[in-house]
Every structure is written in C-alpha cells, then in structure tokens.
Scaffold this motif. Structure first.
Motif, short mmCIF file in Angstrom:
data_model
loop_
_atom_site.label_atom_id
_atom_site.label_comp_id
_atom_site.label_asym_id
_atom_site.label_seq_id
_atom_site.Cartn_x
_atom_site.Cartn_y
_atom_site.Cartn_z
N GLN A 24 0.97 -1.19 -0.04
CA GLN A 24 0.12 -0.08 -0.01
C GLN A 24 0.83 1.26 0.04
O GLN A 24 2.08 1.44 0.70
CB GLN A 24 -0.86 0.00 1.31
CG GLN A 24 -1.92 -0.91 1.35
CD GLN A 24 -2.85 -0.77 0.05
OE1 GLN A 24 -3.08 0.01 -0.41
NE2 GLN A 24 -3.30 -2.05 -0.33
N LYS A 49 -5.57 -1.57 -3.90
CA LYS A 49 -4.97 -2.53 -4.82
C LYS A 49 -6.27 -3.59 -5.05
O LYS A 49 -6.45 -4.11 -6.44
CB LYS A 49 -4.25 -3.49 -3.98
CG LYS A 49 -2.94 -2.85 -3.36
CD LYS A 49 -1.86 -2.56 -4.58
CE LYS A 49 -0.78 -1.72 -3.95
NZ LYS A 49 -0.06 -1.25 -5.17
N ASP A 50 -7.41 -3.74 -4.35
CA ASP A 50 -8.40 -4.60 -4.76
C ASP A 50 -9.43 -3.63 -5.83
O ASP A 50 -9.92 -2.58 -5.20
CB ASP A 50 -9.30 -5.09 -3.43
CG ASP A 50 -10.59 -5.91 -4.04
OD1 ASP A 50 -10.69 -5.98 -5.10
OD2 ASP A 50 -11.03 -6.39 -3.05
N ALA A 52 -12.60 -3.90 -6.02
CA ALA A 52 -13.73 -3.88 -5.52
C ALA A 52 -13.72 -2.85 -4.45
O ALA A 52 -14.99 -2.34 -3.94
CB ALA A 52 -14.09 -5.20 -4.83
N GLN A 53 -12.72 -2.46 -4.01
CA GLN A 53 -12.59 -1.19 -2.91
C GLN A 53 -12.59 0.10 -3.45
O GLN A 53 -12.48 1.12 -2.84
CB GLN A 53 -11.42 -1.58 -2.01
CG GLN A 53 -11.51 -2.84 -1.16
CD GLN A 53 -10.38 -3.00 -0.13
OE1 GLN A 53 -9.29 -2.47 -0.48
NE2 GLN A 53 -10.53 -3.86 0.52
#
Length: 60
Positions: A24, A49-50, A52-53
């Motif tokens: 991160q 990184k994801d 979906a977030q």
C-alpha cells in the motif's frame, strides 16, 4: 525473439514493480500534512489494490 528483463543491475526496477503490486502507498498526509482528511480518504480509495474497494464511478 527478444527477452525483456524487468530487473536492472541493482534490482531497483523489480523492487518498484513489487511495491506497486503488493504494498500500500504511504498515506497522503504523511507526505502532505496540510492535505484535508477527506482528500486522503479519497486518494486511499482510488489507489486500493483490490478493484472492488475503488469507487465504481467518478461520482464519489
């Protein structure tokens, strides 16, 4: 066929790719303490990184 080497002589490129994929980033306010907390939260979400977030649209 040419081979592409990611890692240069001192490994800097490989470390950079590894950080981009696995670590991160530093919170915005550690680099710019004068940044508003709301901006820091937005930047953190945008750089998640994801996928979906991350925000689904520019209408955050």
């Amino acid at each position: 066929m040419r081979r592409c080497r990611i890692q240069d002589a001192d490994g800097t490129s490989w470390r950079l790719v590894n950080q981009h994929l696995n670590e991160q980033p530093a919170p915005l306010r550690t680099l710019r303490p004068d940044a508003p907390a709301e901006l820091e939260r937005l930047v953190t979400r945008l750089m998640a990184k994801d996928p979906a977030q991350r925000p689904a649209s520019a209408d955050v």
